[in-house]
Design an enzyme around this catalytic site. Structure first.
Site, PDB file in Angstrom:
ATOM      1  N   HIS A 208      -4.584   1.644   7.511  1.00 40.29           N
ATOM      2  CA  HIS A 208      -3.217   2.187   7.565  1.00 40.29           C
ATOM      3  C   HIS A 208      -3.045   3.332   6.559  1.00 40.29           C
ATOM      4  O   HIS A 208      -2.494   4.382   6.890  1.00 40.29           O
ATOM      5  CB  HIS A 208      -2.235   1.045   7.285  1.00 40.29           C
ATOM      6  CG  HIS A 208      -0.799   1.451   7.194  1.00 40.29           C
ATOM      7  ND1 HIS A 208       0.163   1.032   8.111  1.00 40.29           N
ATOM      8  CD2 HIS A 208      -0.121   2.217   6.296  1.00 40.29           C
ATOM      9  CE1 HIS A 208       1.337   1.544   7.771  1.00 40.29           C
ATOM     10  NE2 HIS A 208       1.202   2.259   6.671  1.00 40.29           N
ATOM     11  N   GLU A 209      -3.521   3.116   5.334  1.00 43.48           N
ATOM     12  CA  GLU A 209      -3.331   4.126   4.275  1.00 43.48           C
ATOM     13  C   GLU A 209      -4.197   5.365   4.499  1.00 43.48           C
ATOM     14  O   GLU A 209      -3.758   6.488   4.216  1.00 43.48           O
ATOM     15  CB  GLU A 209      -3.609   3.512   2.895  1.00 43.48           C
ATOM     16  CG  GLU A 209      -2.715   2.326   2.513  1.00 43.48           C
ATOM     17  CD  GLU A 209      -1.230   2.586   2.648  1.00 43.48           C
ATOM     18  OE1 GLU A 209      -0.803   3.747   2.505  1.00 43.48           O
ATOM     19  OE2 GLU A 209      -0.490   1.630   2.940  1.00 43.48           O
TER      20      GLU A 209
ATOM     21  N   HIS B  61      -2.528   7.732   6.719  1.00 46.54           N
ATOM     22  CA  HIS B  61      -1.548   8.584   6.025  1.00 46.54           C
ATOM     23  C   HIS B  61      -2.194   9.863   5.497  1.00 46.54           C
ATOM     24  O   HIS B  61      -1.593  10.937   5.558  1.00 46.54           O
ATOM     25  CB  HIS B  61      -0.933   7.838   4.825  1.00 46.54           C
ATOM     26  CG  HIS B  61       0.222   6.946   5.169  1.00 46.54           C
ATOM     27  ND1 HIS B  61       1.383   7.421   5.755  1.00 46.54           N
ATOM     28  CD2 HIS B  61       0.412   5.621   4.981  1.00 46.54           C
ATOM     29  CE1 HIS B  61       2.230   6.402   5.920  1.00 46.54           C
ATOM     30  NE2 HIS B  61       1.670   5.300   5.462  1.00 46.54           N
TER      31      HIS B  61
ATOM     32  N   GLY C 154       0.828  -1.202   0.000  1.00 50.44           N
ATOM     33  CA  GLY C 154       0.000   0.000   0.000  1.00 50.44           C
ATOM     34  C   GLY C 154       0.861   1.251   0.000  1.00 50.44           C
ATOM     35  O   GLY C 154       1.963   1.245   0.545  1.00 50.44           O
TER      36      GLY C 154
ATOM     37  N   CYS D  39       5.778  -0.085   7.076  1.00 48.96           N
ATOM     38  CA  CYS D  39       5.385   1.032   6.227  1.00 48.96           C
ATOM     39  C   CYS D  39       6.566   1.383   5.328  1.00 48.96           C
ATOM     40  O   CYS D  39       7.706   1.386   5.785  1.00 48.96           O
ATOM     41  CB  CYS D  39       5.034   2.233   7.116  1.00 48.96           C
ATOM     42  SG  CYS D  39       4.573   3.714   6.204  1.00 48.96           S
ATOM     43  N   LEU D  40       6.282   1.674   4.079  1.00 48.70           N
ATOM     44  CA  LEU D  40       7.365   2.064   3.159  1.00 48.70           C
ATOM     45  C   LEU D  40       8.067   3.328   3.647  1.00 48.70           C
ATOM     46  O   LEU D  40       9.232   3.549   3.304  1.00 48.70           O
ATOM     47  CB  LEU D  40       6.814   2.280   1.749  1.00 48.70           C
ATOM     48  CG  LEU D  40       6.447   1.002   0.983  1.00 48.70           C
ATOM     49  CD1 LEU D  40       5.656   1.332  -0.271  1.00 48.70           C
ATOM     50  CD2 LEU D  40       7.700   0.213   0.626  1.00 48.70           C
TER      51      LEU D  40
ATOM     52  N   GLN E 169       2.942  10.035   0.902  1.00 49.72           N
ATOM     53  CA  GLN E 169       4.257   9.397   1.069  1.00 49.72           C
ATOM     54  C   GLN E 169       5.220   9.743  -0.070  1.00 49.72           C
ATOM     55  O   GLN E 169       6.421   9.533   0.046  1.00 49.72           O
ATOM     56  CB  GLN E 169       4.112   7.870   1.148  1.00 49.72           C
ATOM     57  CG  GLN E 169       3.394   7.390   2.394  1.00 49.72           C
ATOM     58  CD  GLN E 169       3.245   5.888   2.401  1.00 49.72           C
ATOM     59  OE1 GLN E 169       2.273   5.355   1.893  1.00 49.72           O
ATOM     60  NE2 GLN E 169       4.231   5.189   2.941  1.00 49.72           N
TER      61      GLN E 169
HETATM   62  C1  QAP Z   1       0.953  -0.893   5.043  1.00 47.81           C
HETATM   63  O1  QAP Z   1       3.077  -1.319   4.160  1.00 47.81           O
HETATM   64  C2  QAP Z   1       0.605  -2.180   5.753  1.00 47.81           C
HETATM   65  O2  QAP Z   1       9.981  -1.990   6.137  1.00 47.81           O
HETATM   66  C3  QAP Z   1       1.749  -1.090   3.778  1.00 47.81           C
HETATM   67  O3  QAP Z   1      11.840  -2.283   4.213  1.00 47.81           O
HETATM   68  C4  QAP Z   1       1.574  -2.944   6.369  1.00 47.81           C
HETATM   69  O4  QAP Z   1       3.685  -1.868   2.089  1.00 47.81           O
HETATM   70  C5  QAP Z   1      -0.685  -2.599   5.812  1.00 47.81           C
HETATM   71  C6  QAP Z   1       7.806  -2.225   3.239  1.00 47.81           C
HETATM   72  C7  QAP Z   1       1.230  -4.121   7.019  1.00 47.81           C
HETATM   73  C8  QAP Z   1      -1.020  -3.772   6.449  1.00 47.81           C
HETATM   74  C9  QAP Z   1      -0.066  -4.535   7.044  1.00 47.81           C
HETATM   75  C10 QAP Z   1       8.222  -2.091   4.542  1.00 47.81           C
HETATM   76  C11 QAP Z   1       8.754  -2.383   2.252  1.00 47.81           C
HETATM   77  C12 QAP Z   1       6.393  -2.174   2.860  1.00 47.81           C
HETATM   78  C13 QAP Z   1       9.573  -2.124   4.853  1.00 47.81           C
HETATM   79  C14 QAP Z   1       4.015  -1.690   3.223  1.00 47.81           C
HETATM   80  C15 QAP Z   1      10.529  -2.262   3.854  1.00 47.81           C
HETATM   81  C16 QAP Z   1      10.104  -2.403   2.552  1.00 47.81           C
HETATM   82  C17 QAP Z   1       5.402  -1.828   3.689  1.00 47.81           C
HETATM   83 CO    CO Z   2       2.512   3.398   5.427  1.00 49.86          CO
END
Ligand code: QAP
Ligand code: CO
Length: 178
Positions: free
Chosen positions: A133-134, A137, A46, A91-92, A51
């Site tokens: 989560h999004e 943001h 996401g 989270c990205l 972001q």
């Molecule tokens: C939000 O998160 C989310 O640490 C999206 O090094 C997360 O896409 C929703 C990511 C969990 C529900 C459950 C994280 C990529 C991506 C990192 C992501 C990384 C590279 C996170």
């Molecule tokens: Co995020």
């Protein structure tokens, strides 16, 4: 297709409140596709426009295993949440850090399409959590805000240090992150 630069916590630009989208045009679709590409390249599930430093209420999501089921959310609003759960989130914008957050397993939400038509939807599980989560943001909120001040400050300092050393973790080389 070019990708966009992702802002990292504790960048204060992540604290801005995104604005309602009122113009539905080609430019919006181009932005959405660039965000999708950026999310796929970064192995995320996401990504919200804020972001990538764009103050619009636009979100891209793909929680499918095969990464072939993109979802675009425009001006989304959750109007019902049921069944609290604990989710393990990353989270990205907070690369390399994960922790438990309280969310809801079932939600009902409204979202607009690229023509500006709003519709009602239901989501559950990972998709429901990702939408929560999004949408946070879009309101300047990050998952680390649910953690203790101590944990959040430690994460901020570690990210700043790794970033200065050019050593922020990225998942570009692994199949998926979550
Ligand atoms: C939000 O998160 C989310 O640490 C999206 O090094 C997360 O896409 C929703 C990511 C969990 C529900 C459950 C994280 C990529 C991506 C990192 C992501 C990384 C590279 C996170
Ligand atoms: Co995020």
């Amino acid at each position: 297709m070019s990708t966009l630069e992702i802002l990292h916590f504790p960048d204060t630009r992540l604290r801005q409140i995104a604005e309602e989208i009122t113009v539905f045009d080609e430019e919006l679709m181009t932005l959405a596709n660039k965000m999708l590409e950026t999310m796929y390249v970064s192995k995320g599930i996401g990504l919200a426009a804020i972001q990538v430093n764009i103050k619009k209420r636009l979100i891209v999501i793909d929680v499918s295993e095969k990464r072939d089921n993109p979802l675009f959310l425009i001006n989304p609003e959750i109007y019902e949440k049921n069944n609290k759960i604990e989710s393990e989130e990353g989270c990205l914008s907070v690369p390399g850090f994960y922790d438990k957050v309280e969310r809801y397993n079932n939600i009902k939400y409204k979202s607009s399409d690229f023509e500006g038509n709003s519709q009602d939807y239901e989501a559950e599980g990972l998709l429901a959590v990702c939408i929560q989560h999004e949408i946070d943001h879009l309101n300047g909120k990050l998952f680390v805000d649910y953690l203790s001040d101590l944990k959040r400050d430690r994460i901020a300092k570690k990210i700043q240090k790794l970033s200065a050393q050019g050593k922020l973790p990225s998942r570009k080389d692994v199949p998926y992150s979550i």
